[in-house]
Motif scaffolding. Structure first.
Motif, PDB file in Angstrom:
ATOM      1  N   UNK A 136      23.632   3.258 -14.062  1.00  0.00           N
ATOM      2  CA  UNK A 136      23.036   2.134 -15.245  1.00  0.00           C
ATOM      3  C   UNK A 136      21.591   1.989 -15.191  1.00  0.00           C
ATOM      4  N   UNK A 137      20.882   2.199 -14.114  1.00  0.00           N
ATOM      5  CA  UNK A 137      19.399   1.978 -14.047  1.00  0.00           C
ATOM      6  C   UNK A 137      18.782   3.135 -15.000  1.00  0.00           C
ATOM      7  N   UNK A 138      19.507   4.401 -14.692  1.00  0.00           N
ATOM      8  CA  UNK A 138      19.157   5.479 -15.454  1.00  0.00           C
ATOM      9  C   UNK A 138      19.060   5.392 -16.890  1.00  0.00           C
ATOM     10  N   UNK A 139      20.264   4.881 -17.363  1.00  0.00           N
ATOM     11  CA  UNK A 139      20.332   4.757 -18.760  1.00  0.00           C
ATOM     12  C   UNK A 139      19.562   3.708 -19.384  1.00  0.00           C
ATOM     13  N   UNK A 140      19.017   2.775 -18.660  1.00  0.00           N
ATOM     14  CA  UNK A 140      18.166   1.645 -19.236  1.00  0.00           C
ATOM     15  C   UNK A 140      16.613   2.230 -18.957  1.00  0.00           C
ATOM     16  N   UNK A 141      16.540   2.908 -18.334  1.00  0.00           N
ATOM     17  CA  UNK A 141      15.109   3.509 -18.119  1.00  0.00           C
ATOM     18  C   UNK A 141      14.867   4.445 -19.156  1.00  0.00           C
ATOM     19  N   UNK A 142      16.035   5.378 -19.368  1.00  0.00           N
ATOM     20  CA  UNK A 142      15.761   6.330 -20.365  1.00  0.00           C
ATOM     21  C   UNK A 142      15.795   5.549 -21.800  1.00  0.00           C
ATOM     22  N   UNK A 143      16.634   4.601 -22.086  1.00  0.00           N
ATOM     23  CA  UNK A 143      16.624   3.894 -23.256  1.00  0.00           C
ATOM     24  C   UNK A 143      14.920   3.302 -23.549  1.00  0.00           C
ATOM     25  N   UNK A 144      14.555   2.501 -22.580  1.00  0.00           N
ATOM     26  CA  UNK A 144      13.220   1.964 -22.549  1.00  0.00           C
ATOM     27  C   UNK A 144      12.101   3.029 -22.922  1.00  0.00           C
ATOM     28  N   UNK A 145      12.293   4.129 -22.418  1.00  0.00           N
ATOM     29  CA  UNK A 145      11.277   5.270 -22.410  1.00  0.00           C
ATOM     30  C   UNK A 145      10.137   5.215 -21.418  1.00  0.00           C
ATOM     31  N   UNK A 146      10.483   4.571 -20.249  1.00  0.00           N
ATOM     32  CA  UNK A 146       9.626   4.564 -19.095  1.00  0.00           C
ATOM     33  C   UNK A 146       9.572   5.330 -18.110  1.00  0.00           C
ATOM     34  N   UNK A 147      10.287   6.406 -18.251  1.00  0.00           N
ATOM     35  CA  UNK A 147      10.364   7.334 -17.114  1.00  0.00           C
ATOM     36  C   UNK A 147      11.863   8.139 -16.896  1.00  0.00           C
ATOM     37  N   UNK A 148      12.236   8.165 -15.551  1.00  0.00           N
ATOM     38  CA  UNK A 148      13.418   8.803 -15.383  1.00  0.00           C
ATOM     39  C   UNK A 148      13.872   8.549 -13.880  1.00  0.00           C
ATOM     40  N   UNK A 149      15.241   8.236 -13.736  1.00  0.00           N
ATOM     41  CA  UNK A 149      15.620   8.065 -12.320  1.00  0.00           C
ATOM     42  C   UNK A 149      15.932   9.505 -11.908  1.00  0.00           C
ATOM     43  N   UNK A 150      15.519   9.787 -10.827  1.00  0.00           N
ATOM     44  CA  UNK A 150      15.675  11.296 -10.543  1.00  0.00           C
ATOM     45  C   UNK A 150      16.529  11.516  -9.229  1.00  0.00           C
ATOM     46  N   UNK A 151      17.201  10.492  -8.867  1.00  0.00           N
ATOM     47  CA  UNK A 151      18.215  10.730  -7.972  1.00  0.00           C
ATOM     48  C   UNK A 151      18.322   9.966  -6.549  1.00  0.00           C
ATOM     49  N   UNK A 152      18.852  10.373  -5.456  1.00  0.00           N
ATOM     50  CA  UNK A 152      18.905   9.905  -4.513  1.00  0.00           C
ATOM     51  C   UNK A 152      18.906  10.564  -3.170  1.00  0.00           C
ATOM     52  N   UNK A 153      18.906  10.007  -2.153  1.00  0.00           N
ATOM     53  CA  UNK A 153      19.078  10.602  -0.808  1.00  0.00           C
ATOM     54  C   UNK A 153      19.710   9.668   0.126  1.00  0.00           C
ATOM     55  N   UNK A 154      20.871  10.074   0.827  1.00  0.00           N
ATOM     56  CA  UNK A 154      21.646   9.413   1.817  1.00  0.00           C
ATOM     57  C   UNK A 154      21.208  10.168   3.141  1.00  0.00           C
ATOM     58  N   UNK A 155      21.054   9.388   4.221  1.00  0.00           N
ATOM     59  CA  UNK A 155      21.055   9.772   5.492  1.00  0.00           C
ATOM     60  C   UNK A 155      20.587   8.602   6.550  1.00  0.00           C
ATOM     61  N   UNK A 156      20.883   8.937   7.706  1.00  0.00           N
ATOM     62  CA  UNK A 156      20.379   8.200   8.753  1.00  0.00           C
ATOM     63  C   UNK A 156      20.582   6.481   8.698  1.00  0.00           C
TER      64      UNK A 156
END
Length: 114
Positions: free
Chosen positions: A43-63
């Motif tokens: 959801x955040x990635x779609x809004x970020x892309x539509x707003x043209x302010x950058x990109x959501x690049x992923x996540x990291x799970x652990x610990x």
């Protein structure tokens, strides 16, 4: 003398939004927690892309936590678009770091508790 044909324009420094959430359960959290994170990230990635302010690049799970990474030319603008999606995640403690430039020891940053 500069030649536009041969000299590439200077690239502006890349800012970052790095959101960190504590999860319950094992090292990678529970399956329902991961599902919530993936949905918020999409959801955040779609809004970020539509707003043209950058990109959501992923996540990291652990610990026992998850970190969500996003990049763009203006960390504050990127965070403003992402903020409702990040605050909607129920996992606490949580915080966001806004990094104003490329990674390095002398780069300015700001921590925001969620």
């Amino acid at each position: 003398m500069q030649s536009a044909l041969f000299d590439p324009p200077e690239k502006s420094p890349e800012h970052a939004v790095i959101a960190r959430f504590h999860l319950g359960g094992g090292d990678f959290g529970e399956p329902d927690q991961r599902s919530l994170v993936f949905a918020a990230e999409r959801s955040a990635g779609a809004f970020v892309s539509a707003a043209g302010v950058g990109e959501v690049d992923g996540n990291e799970f652990g610990g026992g936590e998850v970190v969500i990474f996003a990049y763009g030319p203006d960390a504050k603008a990127l965070y403003q678009v992402m903020k409702p999606h990040l605050r909607a995640l129920p996992f606490r403690p949580a915080h966001v770091v806004l990094r104003y430039g490329e990674p390095g020891d002398d780069v300015a940053s700001e921590r925001i508790d969620l």
